[in-house]
Design a protein around this motif. Structure first.
Motif, mmCIF file in Angstrom:
data_model
loop_
_atom_site.group_PDB
_atom_site.id
_atom_site.type_symbol
_atom_site.label_atom_id
_atom_site.label_comp_id
_atom_site.label_asym_id
_atom_site.label_seq_id
_atom_site.Cartn_x
_atom_site.Cartn_y
_atom_site.Cartn_z
ATOM 1 N N ASP A 235 30.011 -120.041 -5.860
ATOM 2 C CA ASP A 235 31.199 -119.471 -6.497
ATOM 3 C C ASP A 235 31.547 -120.397 -7.662
ATOM 4 N N GLN B 150 36.762 -116.311 -14.807
ATOM 5 C CA GLN B 150 36.988 -117.112 -13.592
ATOM 6 C C GLN B 150 37.896 -118.311 -13.891
ATOM 7 N N THR B 151 37.833 -118.798 -15.130
ATOM 8 C CA THR B 151 38.750 -119.871 -15.539
ATOM 9 C C THR B 151 40.171 -119.317 -15.634
ATOM 10 N N ARG C 249 33.986 -120.707 -9.375
ATOM 11 C CA ARG C 249 35.340 -121.254 -9.446
ATOM 12 C C ARG C 249 35.398 -122.682 -8.895
ATOM 13 N N THR C 250 34.426 -123.060 -8.047
ATOM 14 C CA THR C 250 34.437 -124.439 -7.537
ATOM 15 C C THR C 250 34.107 -125.445 -8.650
ATOM 16 N N ALA D 260 37.633 -120.010 -3.260
ATOM 17 C CA ALA D 260 36.197 -119.861 -2.964
ATOM 18 C C ALA D 260 35.975 -119.892 -1.449
ATOM 19 N N ASP E 153 41.346 -116.863 -13.975
ATOM 20 C CA ASP E 153 41.776 -116.658 -12.584
ATOM 21 C C ASP E 153 42.407 -117.938 -12.015
ATOM 22 N N LEU E 154 41.769 -119.085 -12.262
ATOM 23 C CA LEU E 154 42.291 -120.353 -11.727
ATOM 24 C C LEU E 154 43.561 -120.787 -12.450
ATOM 25 N N THR F 189 40.905 -123.866 -4.458
ATOM 26 C CA THR F 189 40.361 -122.609 -4.994
ATOM 27 C C THR F 189 40.244 -121.604 -3.844
ATOM 28 N N ALA G 57 36.950 -125.392 -11.225
ATOM 29 C CA ALA G 57 38.150 -126.080 -10.726
ATOM 30 C C ALA G 57 37.963 -127.593 -10.743
ATOM 31 N N ARG H 194 46.765 -119.076 -11.456
ATOM 32 C CA ARG H 194 47.330 -119.440 -10.150
ATOM 33 C C ARG H 194 48.349 -120.569 -10.263
#
Ligand SMILES: NC(=O)c1ccc[n+]([C@@H]2O[C@H](COP(=O)([O-])OP(=O)(O)OC[C@H]3O[C@@H](n4cnc5c(N)ncnc54)[C@H](OP(=O)(O)O)[C@@H]3O)[C@@H](O)[C@H]2O)c1
Length: 402
Positions: free
Chosen positions: A273, A27-28, A275-276, A292, A30-31, A290, A279, A34
């Motif tokens: 999620d 998930q890290t 990712r919040t 999310a 993924d961020l 994000t 992030a 971006r």
């Protein structure tokens, strides 16, 4: 003034992800993927998953990729051939990866195996996004001393601790009455002990609100995860154990709360999620966007709360007792739990054997003061040895009773 702070917080931040192939790690990635210009990648590390590690390293154009298991080196090297990305293997190479000059390090290895690499990042004075809670449980006081001594910044990634961090008044800690950690209650929240006694690996890892790695999913099912988080919160925020409460909140919308002496309660909310919170740490002190899902309170409609059940979930009591006892007790708790959870995942023991093995190991070994990291490693090794013996005995009992 404000504009300058904005500009500085938008500056490129070189990142290293320890445990990049895991649930938090991916998930890290993924961020980071971006916004590759803002987050150039120094190093990525995994244990054995060379396929995914090599794909991530190529995708993010990392300088270095490391596998902890030396047997996986050839596979990694082959998958990276012609890319110019360095490959390395072994536990020391993971530590060396954390020593490389990244501004920001995600500590997302699972278990006490993350201690050396996390410490290496802390000793460089890096910003450490901290998911690997077992590290603070096994060496909390020493780790916080190292953070202070080297001017490192520890940013919690656990959603509960990220929530507390966001509403915690670090300038006036005397105004804080208590911390309230929320817990989903896990997959067995409304199950009885007879059900848990026969629970399978598949049932235990099927978390109702979060998708996570196998170990933390089982920890959520026993509620040991909340016990580990209680210890983590104590060391991160310097709040005594008796002023940290746990509240079961099955919807996982309120991620935790801080109660102030005037009766005000501040909380952080969001959809479940990871990712919040990742992030929040990745962009800190700026906020970054994000994907999310947004929180829709009308859709959520009902938020419910209940007290944890100490009879069905004794792990929380064990963790509190270990923190009260101090010294090596949290180290022993965490190490014995790691061994027992792995044995359960390997189908060698039953679900309720996990808490029994942790309790017996805690009772069998001395809770010595931990003066240095060598003492932590000794206590960890002793606890693992003791717990392995108990796993073996449980297996023998199970075979004998069939
Ligand atoms: N998942 C979540 O949503 C979540 C939320 C809050 C906190 N956390 C915490 O974050 C940490 C990671 O959890 P996770 O769920 O992401 O775990 P996970 O999915 O099991 O991933 C663990 C990562 O660590 C690597 N690893 C495992 N053993 C290692 C070793 N001996 N040496 C070096 N690397 C090793 C794994 O590599 P391989 O892929 O090669 O095995 C993988 O990259 C845990 O401490 C957990 O409690 C997780």
């Amino acid at each position: 003034m404000v504009v300058m702070a904005e500009a500085a917080s938008d500056a490129p931040r070189r990142v290293t992800i320890l445990g990049s192939t895991g649930s938090v790690g991916t998930q890290t990635v993924d961020l980071v993927a971006r916004d590759p210009d803002r987050f150039p990648v120094e190093a990525l590390t995994a244990n054995r998953n060379v396929d995914l590690l090599a794909r991530q390293a190529r995708q993010l154009n990392a300088r270095l990729a490391v596998v902890a298991d030396p047997a996986c080196y050839a596979g990694l090297k082959e998958r990276l051939s012609g890319t110019g990305i360095e490959a390395a293997a072994g536990a020391d190479a993971v530590i060396a990866a954390a020593e490389r000059p990244a501004d920001w390090v995600m500590a997302a290895i699972v278990g006490a195996a993350g201690l050396g690499p996390t410490l290496a990042a802390v000793r460089r004075g890096a910003i450490v996004a901290f998911a690997n809670k077992e590290v603070l449980v096994c060496a909390g006081a020493l780790m916080m001393e190292e953070v202070k001594a080297h001017g490192a910044t520890l940013l919690p990634v656990d959603s509960e601790h990220s929530a507390i961090y966001q509403v915690f008044d670090f300038e006036r800690t005397s105004s804080i009455a208590r911390l309230i950690l929320t817990a989903s209650g896990g997959p067995f929240r409304s199950r009885d002990r007879a059900f848990m006694a026969a629970a399978t690996r598949e049932q235990a890892v099927a978390h109702p609100t979060w998708e996570m790695g196998a170990k933390i999913s089982v920890d959520s099912a026993t509620m040991m995860n909340k016990g580990l988080e209680l210890i983590e919160a104590h060391f991160l925020f310097g709040i005594p154990e008796e002023r940290i409460d746990v509240l079961v909140h099955p919807q996982s919308v309120i991620h935790s709360l801080v109660e102030y002496v005037d009766g005000s309660v501040l909380a952080q909310l969001g959809t479940p999620d990871m990712r919040t919170p990742i992030a929040y740490a990745l962009g800190w002190p700026a906020r970054i966007a994000t994907p999310a899902e947004r929180l829709d309170l009308v859709k959520a409609a009902t938020l419910t709360f209940e007290a944890p059940d100490p009879v069905r979930f004794p792990a929380l009591r064990l963790a509190r007792a270990a923190l009260q006892s101090g010294g090596a007790a949290p180290t022993i708790l965490s190490a014995a739990n790691e061994v027992a959870v792995q044995a359960f995942l390997d189908r060698r023991i039953g679900f309720l054997d996990i808490e029994r093995i942790v309790e017996e190991t805690l009772a069998a070994l001395p809770h010595r003061p931990l003066s240095d990291l060598a003492a932590v490693r000794d206590a960890d090794a002793d606890a693992r040895r003791d717990a392995v013996g108990r796993v073996t005995a449980s297996g023998a009992m199970a075979v004998g009773s069939r």
